[in-house]
Design a protein around this motif. Structure first.
Motif, mmCIF file in Angstrom:
data_model
loop_
_atom_site.group_PDB
_atom_site.id
_atom_site.type_symbol
_atom_site.label_atom_id
_atom_site.label_comp_id
_atom_site.label_asym_id
_atom_site.label_seq_id
_atom_site.Cartn_x
_atom_site.Cartn_y
_atom_site.Cartn_z
ATOM 1 N N CYS A 75 83.286 50.508 42.327
ATOM 2 C CA CYS A 75 84.452 51.190 41.956
ATOM 3 C C CYS A 75 85.114 50.502 40.733
ATOM 4 C CB CYS A 75 85.337 50.935 43.215
ATOM 5 S SG CYS A 75 87.237 51.286 42.629
ATOM 6 N N LEU A 76 85.572 51.134 39.767
ATOM 7 C CA LEU A 76 86.102 50.736 38.580
ATOM 8 C C LEU A 76 87.181 49.934 38.757
ATOM 9 C CD1 LEU A 76 86.370 50.680 35.413
ATOM 10 C CD2 LEU A 76 87.537 52.618 35.448
ATOM 11 N N ALA A 77 88.185 50.365 39.548
ATOM 12 C CA ALA A 77 89.598 49.927 39.885
ATOM 13 C C ALA A 77 89.178 48.370 40.555
ATOM 14 C CB ALA A 77 90.492 50.674 40.585
ATOM 15 N N ILE A 78 88.321 48.438 41.705
ATOM 16 C CA ILE A 78 88.070 47.214 42.437
ATOM 17 C C ILE A 78 87.327 46.263 41.488
ATOM 18 C CG2 ILE A 78 86.893 46.115 44.281
ATOM 19 C CD1 ILE A 78 87.390 48.982 45.902
ATOM 20 N N LYS A 79 86.348 46.692 40.647
ATOM 21 C CA LYS A 79 85.594 45.510 39.682
ATOM 22 C C LYS A 79 86.692 45.077 38.875
ATOM 23 C CE LYS A 79 81.533 46.579 38.604
ATOM 24 N NZ LYS A 79 80.353 47.147 38.068
ATOM 25 N N GLY A 80 87.541 45.922 38.316
ATOM 26 C CA GLY A 80 88.624 45.455 37.313
ATOM 27 C C GLY A 80 89.306 44.611 37.888
ATOM 28 N N MET A 81 89.981 44.939 38.979
ATOM 29 C CA MET A 81 90.936 43.579 39.468
ATOM 30 C C MET A 81 90.300 42.188 39.758
ATOM 31 S SD MET A 81 93.879 44.847 40.023
ATOM 32 C CE MET A 81 94.597 43.782 41.154
ATOM 33 N N ALA A 82 88.887 42.480 39.958
ATOM 34 C CA ALA A 82 88.199 41.028 40.247
ATOM 35 C C ALA A 82 87.657 40.485 39.214
ATOM 36 C CB ALA A 82 86.935 41.608 41.399
ATOM 37 N N THR A 83 87.747 41.098 38.035
ATOM 38 C CA THR A 83 87.152 40.640 36.873
ATOM 39 C C THR A 83 88.395 40.131 35.826
ATOM 40 O OG1 THR A 83 86.590 42.612 35.919
ATOM 41 C CG2 THR A 83 84.909 41.347 36.916
ATOM 42 N N CYS A 84 89.457 40.721 35.990
ATOM 43 C CA CYS A 84 90.582 40.689 35.045
ATOM 44 C C CYS A 84 91.196 39.102 35.187
ATOM 45 C CB CYS A 84 91.594 41.648 35.138
ATOM 46 S SG CYS A 84 91.497 42.993 34.384
ATOM 47 N N SER A 85 91.475 38.499 33.900
ATOM 48 C CA SER A 85 92.136 37.315 33.901
ATOM 49 C C SER A 85 93.469 37.408 33.689
ATOM 50 C CB SER A 85 91.630 36.387 32.633
ATOM 51 O OG SER A 85 92.186 36.659 31.520
ATOM 52 N N ASP A 86 94.159 36.179 33.887
ATOM 53 C CA ASP A 86 95.755 36.383 33.410
ATOM 54 C C ASP A 86 96.197 36.618 31.932
ATOM 55 O OD1 ASP A 86 96.190 35.431 36.322
ATOM 56 O OD2 ASP A 86 96.225 33.305 35.526
ATOM 57 N N HIS A 87 95.372 36.690 31.351
ATOM 58 C CA HIS A 87 95.458 37.235 29.775
ATOM 59 C C HIS A 87 95.604 38.649 29.521
ATOM 60 C CE1 HIS A 87 95.060 32.806 28.726
ATOM 61 N NE2 HIS A 87 93.817 32.943 29.363
ATOM 62 N N THR A 88 94.958 39.486 30.747
ATOM 63 C CA THR A 88 95.024 40.629 30.447
ATOM 64 C C THR A 88 95.997 41.540 31.100
ATOM 65 O OG1 THR A 88 93.232 40.843 32.090
ATOM 66 C CG2 THR A 88 92.589 40.924 30.139
ATOM 67 N N GLY A 89 97.327 40.953 30.918
ATOM 68 C CA GLY A 89 98.481 41.408 31.801
ATOM 69 C C GLY A 89 98.695 43.119 31.947
ATOM 70 N N VAL A 90 98.550 43.550 30.819
ATOM 71 C CA VAL A 90 98.808 45.252 30.546
ATOM 72 C C VAL A 90 97.567 45.855 31.458
ATOM 73 C CG1 VAL A 90 98.546 47.212 29.166
ATOM 74 C CG2 VAL A 90 99.792 45.107 28.320
ATOM 75 N N VAL A 91 96.546 45.389 31.340
ATOM 76 C CA VAL A 91 95.220 46.204 32.184
ATOM 77 C C VAL A 91 95.585 45.686 33.626
ATOM 78 C CG1 VAL A 91 92.959 45.845 32.492
ATOM 79 C CG2 VAL A 91 93.684 45.758 30.423
ATOM 80 N N ARG A 92 95.914 44.615 33.865
ATOM 81 C CA ARG A 92 96.335 44.479 35.277
ATOM 82 C C ARG A 92 97.457 44.950 36.031
ATOM 83 N NH1 ARG A 92 94.461 40.781 39.161
ATOM 84 N NH2 ARG A 92 93.209 39.582 37.751
ATOM 85 N N GLU A 93 98.466 45.519 35.046
ATOM 86 C CA GLU A 93 99.535 46.238 35.486
ATOM 87 C C GLU A 93 99.103 47.733 35.887
ATOM 88 O OE1 GLU A 93 102.581 46.166 32.456
ATOM 89 O OE2 GLU A 93 103.012 43.894 33.105
ATOM 90 N N GLU A 94 97.976 48.119 35.051
ATOM 91 C CA GLU A 94 97.581 49.581 35.166
ATOM 92 C C GLU A 94 96.813 49.546 36.698
ATOM 93 O OE1 GLU A 94 98.373 52.366 33.463
ATOM 94 O OE2 GLU A 94 99.636 51.267 32.239
ATOM 95 N N LEU A 95 95.988 48.658 36.746
ATOM 96 C CA LEU A 95 95.136 48.567 38.011
ATOM 97 C C LEU A 95 96.169 48.189 38.998
ATOM 98 C CD1 LEU A 95 92.418 46.226 36.665
ATOM 99 C CD2 LEU A 95 92.066 48.671 37.342
ATOM 100 N N ASP A 96 97.201 47.260 38.985
ATOM 101 C CA ASP A 96 98.187 47.545 40.130
ATOM 102 C C ASP A 96 98.770 48.991 40.617
ATOM 103 O OD1 ASP A 96 97.662 44.903 40.768
ATOM 104 O OD2 ASP A 96 99.227 44.152 39.535
ATOM 105 N N LYS A 97 99.023 49.348 39.460
ATOM 106 C CA LYS A 97 99.937 50.858 39.515
ATOM 107 C C LYS A 97 98.728 51.849 40.340
ATOM 108 C CE LYS A 97 101.681 52.118 35.835
ATOM 109 N NZ LYS A 97 101.710 52.678 34.463
#
Length: 203
Positions: free
Chosen positions: A105-127
């Motif tokens: 799953c792209l979203a689950i993989k993204g949440m597992a691999t995003c660091s604190d430096h990718t705030g915008v991406v994490r916000e999109e995944l959280d959404k």
């Protein structure tokens, strides 16, 4: 007035290629070179058509949600509580192991691999996560109100139960589990689902 040069690539095909790269590697591991090579364009064309890497990921994620996670809408349309859970789990098993695109799953993989430096991406995944959970909880509430669950059923707990199983299935798929393996996980999870088996759900 002089007209600008038309783009020499198909935006939709380039976006599909970017989606596949992000899906396989995650946001941070996907380099601009990986993306431009897969998309068949150069960096100026990428920036001109999609903005920066974060914006490209957001557009790829939107495409993923609309094109690849159709099993969720099919689950939400199930006529009963058992069918809802069955379609959710079996649909996830099929999508996450479909050989036409990367596994998991792209979203689950993204949440597992995003660091604190990718705030915008994490916000999109959280959404995306928030929207998924709200849709599931809304359907479970309607099913309870229709008499599918006792009035005191912990709907938040049921929603988290399903999402936890799906997240685990995504990890298993990324580690090489087959569709049959994930369907077996889903069948086991359904044995603990507090609703009687009703109208058969499509596999």
């Amino acid at each position: 007035m002089k007209m600008g040069r038309p783009r020499e690539f198909c935006v939709d095909k380039a976006l599909d290629a970017a989606l596949e790269v992000f899906w396989r590697k995650g946001f941070e591991a996907a380099s601009l070179t990986d993306l431009t090579d897969a998309m068949g364009i150069n960096r100026p064309s990428l920036y001109g058509a999609f903005g920066n890497k974060e914006e490209l990921f957001r557009k790829a994620l939107d495409r993923y949600v609309s094109e690849k996670v159709k099993y969720l809408s099919e689950a939400l349309a199930a006529p009963d509580a058992y069918g809802f859970a069955e379609r959710m789990l079996m649909g996830a098993a099929a999508m996450m192991t479909d050989p036409s695109h990367p596994v998991g799953c792209l979203a689950i993989k993204g949440m597992a691999t995003c660091s604190d430096h990718t705030g915008v991406v994490r916000e999109e995944l959280d959404k995306v996560k928030t929207n998924y959970e709200a849709a599931m909880l809304g359907r479970l509430t309607a099913l309870r109100d229709a008499g599918e669950f006792p009035a005191d059923t912990d709907l938040q707990g049921l929603m988290r139960y399903l999402t936890t199983v799906v997240q685990g299935m995504a990890i298993q798929a990324s580690n090489g589990a087959s569709c049959a393996d994930l369907r077996q996980v889903g069948q086991t999870a359904l044995k603990a689902w507090p609703a009687k088996k009703g109208v058969p759900a499509s596999a």
